[in-house]
Design an enzyme around this catalytic site. Structure first.
Site, PDB file in Angstrom:
ATOM      1  NE  ARG A  91     -16.388 -51.569   2.744  1.00  0.00           N
ATOM      2  CZ  ARG A  91     -16.029 -50.863   1.675  1.00  0.00           C
ATOM      3  NH1 ARG A  91     -16.401 -51.260   0.458  1.00  0.00           N
ATOM      4  NH2 ARG A  91     -15.311 -49.758   1.801  1.00  0.00           N
ATOM      5  CE  LYS A 117     -16.126 -53.801  -4.528  1.00  0.00           C
ATOM      6  NZ  LYS A 117     -15.350 -54.792  -3.755  1.00  0.00           N
TER       7      LYS A 117
END
Length: 274
Positions: A255, A221
């Site tokens: 995740r 991210k």
């Protein structure tokens, strides 16, 4: 701490890895990469061999300002993928990344095991009742607004306090409906600045007060690649560093896009603990 997936109790006292499978053309890292049955099944096999306990399938990008996808379009993307994976890998535990209750129900009825909703039921009033009826684990993420509006809503008086209050309300609502297996996801990158994301990670252990498994979705991210002044493609090492910190702060599920490297984080963390 366990969750029931299709009658199988999964023990989360040992952290687990959830592999990401985006069947979208516009996801921020791997959009358009998995479109054919061959590429999808090859990636699922790779992630399972590398140690993924769950495969999280998404048919709609949730990056900032992503295009909205209708229920019918999402179903057309998701259902054939679920069917193909269930047929070829019946042992796979599939998580369905959607905020549409109809998509969630259809995929569960076709063999999936978990519902992962970025809005925790806020974007579809029928979602929580659907989860309660299906009696499957429910991953509830914190987000304000929608992927289209969330960047403008990244304002907090007290970030962790507000996220905790959000979850306390959602957990109460879910319990009232009879949902047994709940997992919380603080929502790194969703209606949060880079500074907010690092504050959440720094204080992640506070979410243990909810007495529920915590999922950390940090993989590749912008909090990583913008801080390192690089790109999502070059954010694997940074992802491993922050995944390890998330484990140290109590995360039960990572995740990730890169299962092998995340499993190495878990293995080394477990070795240090023992």
């Amino acid at each position: 701490m366990t969750i029931n997936c299709k009658g199988q109790l999964i023990d989360l006292s040992t952290p687990k890895v959830m592999g990401i499978l985006n069947v979208t053309p516009d996801s921020f890292y791997d959009g358009g990469r998995y479109v054919s049955d061959k590429s999808i099944l090859a990636q699922v096999e790779k992630m399972m061999v590398e140690g993924a306990s769950f495969i999280d399938i998404g048919g709609q990008s949730s990056k900032p300002n992503a295009a909205f996808v209708s229920v019918d379009e999402e179903l057309s993307r998701m259902v054939p993928v679920v069917d193909a994976i269930v047929k070829n890998f019946p042992q796979a535990l599939l998580s369905i990344d959607t905020f549409h209750s109809k998509v969630a129900a259809t995929c569960i009825e076709n063999g999936a095991a978990i519902i992962n909703d970025i809005s925790a039921g806020s974007l579809d009033p029928n979602m929580m009742e659907t989860v309660a009826r299906l009696q499957v684990p429910f991953i509830m993420m914190h987000m304000k607004g929608t992927p289209q509006t969330m960047k403008q809503l990244a304002h907090y008086e007290d970030l962790v306090k507000e996220v905790m209050f959000y979850f306390s309300q959602k957990v109460f609502q879910a319990r009232q409906l009879g949902i047994n297996d709940l997992i919380v996801d603080p929502g790194f990158g969703f209606a949060k600045t880079i500074a907010h994301n690092f504050e959440l990670l720094q204080k992640l252990e506070l979410f243990q007060l909810l007495e529920l498994p915590v999922l950390a979705g940090i993989s590749r991210k912008s909090m990583i690649y913008k801080t390192l002044e690089t790109s999502a493609e070059h954010a694997l090492n940074g992802t491993s560093v922050l995944n390890t910190l998330a484990l140290a702060k109590g995360a039960s599920i990572l995740r990730v896009h890169d299962v092998k490297e995340a499993m190495e984080c878990v293995t080394l963390w477990e070795a240090m603990q023992s």
